[in-house]
Design a protein around this motif. Structure first.
Motif, mmCIF file in Angstrom:
data_model
loop_
_atom_site.group_PDB
_atom_site.id
_atom_site.type_symbol
_atom_site.label_atom_id
_atom_site.label_comp_id
_atom_site.label_asym_id
_atom_site.label_seq_id
_atom_site.Cartn_x
_atom_site.Cartn_y
_atom_site.Cartn_z
ATOM 1 N N PRO A 274 -33.618 48.663 54.659
ATOM 2 C CA PRO A 274 -32.555 47.666 54.488
ATOM 3 C C PRO A 274 -33.045 46.234 54.686
ATOM 4 N N PHE A 275 -34.224 46.071 55.286
ATOM 5 C CA PHE A 275 -34.772 44.736 55.526
ATOM 6 C C PHE A 275 -35.823 44.343 54.490
ATOM 7 N N SER A 276 -36.012 45.172 53.455
ATOM 8 C CA SER A 276 -36.968 44.822 52.402
ATOM 9 C C SER A 276 -36.427 43.678 51.566
ATOM 10 N N ALA A 277 -37.337 42.931 50.951
ATOM 11 C CA ALA A 277 -36.944 41.734 50.207
ATOM 12 C C ALA A 277 -36.598 42.072 48.756
ATOM 13 N N ASP A 278 -35.601 41.387 48.205
ATOM 14 C CA ASP A 278 -35.271 41.513 46.788
ATOM 15 C C ASP A 278 -34.478 40.270 46.368
ATOM 16 N N ARG A 279 -33.934 40.315 45.167
ATOM 17 C CA ARG A 279 -33.134 39.186 44.662
ATOM 18 C C ARG A 279 -31.737 39.683 44.278
ATOM 19 N N ASN A 280 -31.079 40.343 45.218
ATOM 20 C CA ASN A 280 -29.757 40.908 44.937
ATOM 21 C C ASN A 280 -28.643 40.268 45.758
ATOM 22 N N TYR A 285 -27.542 35.693 42.455
ATOM 23 C CA TYR A 285 -26.721 35.833 41.252
ATOM 24 C C TYR A 285 -26.298 34.457 40.728
ATOM 25 N N LEU A 286 -25.837 33.600 41.626
ATOM 26 C CA LEU A 286 -25.379 32.273 41.223
ATOM 27 C C LEU A 286 -26.522 31.428 40.680
ATOM 28 N N LEU A 287 -27.692 31.524 41.298
ATOM 29 C CA LEU A 287 -28.854 30.773 40.799
ATOM 30 C C LEU A 287 -29.262 31.269 39.411
ATOM 31 N N ASP A 288 -29.202 32.588 39.200
ATOM 32 C CA ASP A 288 -29.560 33.142 37.892
ATOM 33 C C ASP A 288 -28.545 32.768 36.820
ATOM 34 N N LEU A 289 -27.342 32.364 37.230
ATOM 35 C CA LEU A 289 -26.337 31.877 36.281
ATOM 36 C C LEU A 289 -26.484 30.381 36.036
ATOM 37 N N ALA A 329 -11.115 42.548 46.802
ATOM 38 C CA ALA A 329 -11.302 41.224 46.200
ATOM 39 C C ALA A 329 -12.772 40.818 46.239
ATOM 40 N N ALA A 330 -13.443 41.084 47.366
ATOM 41 C CA ALA A 330 -14.864 40.754 47.473
ATOM 42 C C ALA A 330 -15.697 41.576 46.495
ATOM 43 N N THR A 331 -15.338 42.849 46.338
ATOM 44 C CA THR A 331 -16.053 43.715 45.397
ATOM 45 C C THR A 331 -15.855 43.243 43.963
ATOM 46 N N THR A 332 -14.631 42.854 43.636
ATOM 47 C CA THR A 332 -14.348 42.361 42.281
ATOM 48 C C THR A 332 -15.115 41.079 41.987
ATOM 49 N N PHE A 333 -15.121 40.164 42.948
ATOM 50 C CA PHE A 333 -15.839 38.894 42.769
ATOM 51 C C PHE A 333 -17.339 39.147 42.585
ATOM 52 N N THR A 334 -17.915 39.964 43.456
ATOM 53 C CA THR A 334 -19.346 40.245 43.378
ATOM 54 C C THR A 334 -19.682 41.009 42.097
ATOM 55 N N GLY A 335 -18.814 41.973 41.731
ATOM 56 C CA GLY A 335 -19.033 42.707 40.500
ATOM 57 C C GLY A 335 -19.004 41.806 39.273
ATOM 58 N N LEU A 337 -19.828 38.617 39.224
ATOM 59 C CA LEU A 337 -21.089 37.866 39.224
ATOM 60 C C LEU A 337 -22.245 38.737 38.720
ATOM 61 N N TYR A 338 -22.258 39.988 39.174
ATOM 62 C CA TYR A 338 -23.328 40.904 38.762
ATOM 63 C C TYR A 338 -23.327 41.108 37.247
ATOM 64 N N LEU A 339 -22.131 41.334 36.670
ATOM 65 C CA LEU A 339 -22.045 41.557 35.229
ATOM 66 C C LEU A 339 -22.409 40.300 34.447
ATOM 67 N N ALA A 340 -21.954 39.135 34.949
ATOM 68 C CA ALA A 340 -22.299 37.877 34.274
ATOM 69 C C ALA A 340 -23.803 37.642 34.313
ATOM 70 N N ARG A 341 -24.413 37.943 35.454
ATOM 71 C CA ARG A 341 -25.867 37.772 35.575
ATOM 72 C C ARG A 341 -26.604 38.747 34.664
ATOM 73 N N LYS A 342 -26.121 40.000 34.629
ATOM 74 C CA LYS A 342 -26.758 41.018 33.794
ATOM 75 C C LYS A 342 -26.703 40.618 32.324
ATOM 76 N N ARG A 343 -25.552 40.081 31.917
ATOM 77 C CA ARG A 343 -25.395 39.637 30.533
ATOM 78 C C ARG A 343 -26.339 38.469 30.230
#
Length: 378
Positions: A274-280, A285-289, A329-335, A337-343
C-alpha cells in the motif's frame, strides 16, 4: 479567545521568518528534493519547510495552550516530537515504510493510551453505538495511521497538502473555539497560522517543500482534532452537538481520507504494497487533465469545502445514510476524473506519427493517425 489569536499570529510570524533561513540552509548543505519521472517538479527544491511551521506550531502551542489539570497536552507534545523526528530522518537520509509505521504507532500510542483519546461509539452507523474496548482501540489506531499518511500521500503538488491542511485545521479549530475547548482550538489555529505562512513560499511556483516532516505533522494534528471533534460533537448534551458526527468527520477529511483509502485498496488488489509509489492519486488525475498546480489545489480545496458544507447541512439524515451519501459522492467524483483522464490518455496514445520511407532526395512523408483511425497527409 486571546489564546487562539496569539497562537495564530505567533505561529504565522515564526514560520514566516524561519522559511527563508531554511531555504538558505538547504542551498548551503544541498538538501533538495530531487526531480524524477514520478514527480511534477523539474528543478531541485529545498524540502525542509516542515521544520518552519513545526517550529511556529510548537512554540505557539506551548505558549498559548492553557495549563489545565489532567490535560493530555503533554502527551500530544510527545507525539508531535516523535512524528517530527520520523519525518526529519525520512527527509534527510530516508526511512523504510516499516520504520515509519512504527514511529507513527508510537506517536499514536502516546495520544490514545496516555492521552485517553479514542473512538468509543459508532453513533448509530449500521445500528452500532458503543464499541467493545478491543474494537475501539483497533479502530482508533487505524484512524490515526490512515489520517497521518493521508496528508503525506497527497503532498504531491505545490500548495496541495498545505491548503487542505489549513482548511481542515481552521474548520475544526473554529468549532472547538465555539464550544469552549480552548486547548484544541489553539492547536487548530496554531496549525492554520503556520500553514498560511508556509503557503506564501509553497504556492506554485514553490520555493520550498514541506517534506515528510511537515506532512506527517499535519496528519497527526488533524487526527487529534478530528477524533476530539467526534467525541465532543457526538455528545447530545454538548454546547454544539452535530448529528451524524462520524459522517461529518469523514466529510471534513474527504479529499485526503478517501484518496488514501482508495489508493491503498487499489494497490493491495494488485498485489503491491500500500506504500508503493504510483500516479493514481486525485492530484495526478487533475494534472493529467492539463490543470496546473494552482488549479489542481483550488479544485481539491473547493471540493473538500463543498463536502464540509453539505455534510453540516445534511447532518439530520443520520449517520448511516449520510456516510453512504458522502462515500457515493466521493466515488462518483473520483470515477468521473478517472474516466476523463482515461479518455484524455487514449486520445494522446491514438494520435501517433508514422514516417514512411521517402524517395531518394525527397523529404520524408509523415502520416498522422487521427482518433477516428483516418490517415492524414502532413
Amino acid at each position: 479567545m486571546e489564546n487562539v489569536l496569539i497562537a495564530t499570529v505567533l505561529s504565522f510570524v515564526v514560520t514566516y521568518f524561519s522559511i527563508p533561513i531554511l531555504i538558505r540552509v538547504a542551498e548551503l548543505k544541498h538538501l533538495y528534493d530531487e526531480p524524477d519521472e514520478r514527480k511534477t517538479h523539474k528543478q531541485r527544491i529545498p524540502a525542509l519547510g516542515g521544520i518552519g511551521f513545526f517550529s511556529g506550531f510548537i512554540i505557539a502551542a506551548a505558549v498559548c495552550v492553557p495549563a489545565l489539570q489532567n490535560s493530555p497536552f503533554q502527551y500530544m507534545m510527545a507525539a508531535f516530537f516523535i512524528i517530527f523526528m520520523v519525518g526529519m530522518k525520512d527527509d534527510l537520509v530516508g526511512l523504510s515504510p516499516l520504520k515509519k509505521l512504527i514511529g507513527q504507532l508510537m506517536a499514536s500510542f502516546a495520544i490514545i493510551y496516555l492521552g485517553n483519546l479514542q473512538i468509543n461509539s459508532m453513533y448509530g452507523f449500521m445500528g452500532i453505538y458503543a464499541l467493545p474496548a478491543n474494537i475501539s482501540l483497533m479502530l482508533t489506531y487505524f484512524t490515526f495511521i490512515v489520517v497521518i499518511n493521508a496528508f503525506n500521500l497527497i503532498d504531491g503538488v505545490d500548495g496541495h497538502a498545505g491548503s487542505i491542511g489549513l482548511l481542515v485545521s481552521a474548520i475544526l479549530g473554529a468549532y472547538f473555539l465555539h464550544v469552549g475547548e480552548i486547548t484544541y482550538a489553539v492547536l487548530g489555529f496554531a496549525m492554520a497560522g503556520g500553514l498560511a505562512s508556509f503557503l506564501i513560499y509553497n504556492i506554485s511556483p514553490a520555493r520550498i517543500f514541506m517534506g515528510d516532516t511537515g506532512s506527517l505533522l499535519i496528519g497527526i494534528v488533524n487526527a487529534v482534532l478530528v477524533l476530539k471533534f467526534i467525541d465532543v460533537a457526538g455528545n447530545p448534551a454538548g454546547k454544539m452537538p452535530v448529528g451524524a458526527t462520524p459522517a461529518v468527520a469523514i466529510a471534513i477529511l474527504i479529499v485526503p481520507l478517501f484518496d488514501t483509502l482508495r489508493v491503498f485498496a487499489v494497490r493491495m488488489l494488485k498485489g503491491k504494497s500500500p506504500f508503493s509509489a504510483d500516479r493514481n492519486h486525485i492530484h495526478h488525475y487533475l494534472l493529467d487533465l492539463k490543470l496546473d498546480h494552482r488549479q489542481t489545489t483550488l479544485v481539491s480545496v473547493g471540493v473538500n469545502a463543498a463536502f464540509i458544507v453539505a455534510a453540516f447541512l445534511l447532518q439530520d439524515m443520520g449517520t448511516t445514510w449520510l456516510t453512504l451519501l458522502v462515500v457515493a459522492a466521493a466515488t462518483t467524483f473520483t470515477g468521473g476524473l478517472y474516466l476523463a483522464r482515461k479518455r484524455k490518455m487514449a486520445v494522446k496514445t491514438t494520435v501517433t506519427t508514422i514516417t514512411q520511407p521517402a524517395a531518394q532526395g525527397a523529404a520524408p512523408k509523415v502520416l498522422r493517425v487521427t482518433t477516428g483511425g483516418i490517415l492524414q497527409d502532413k
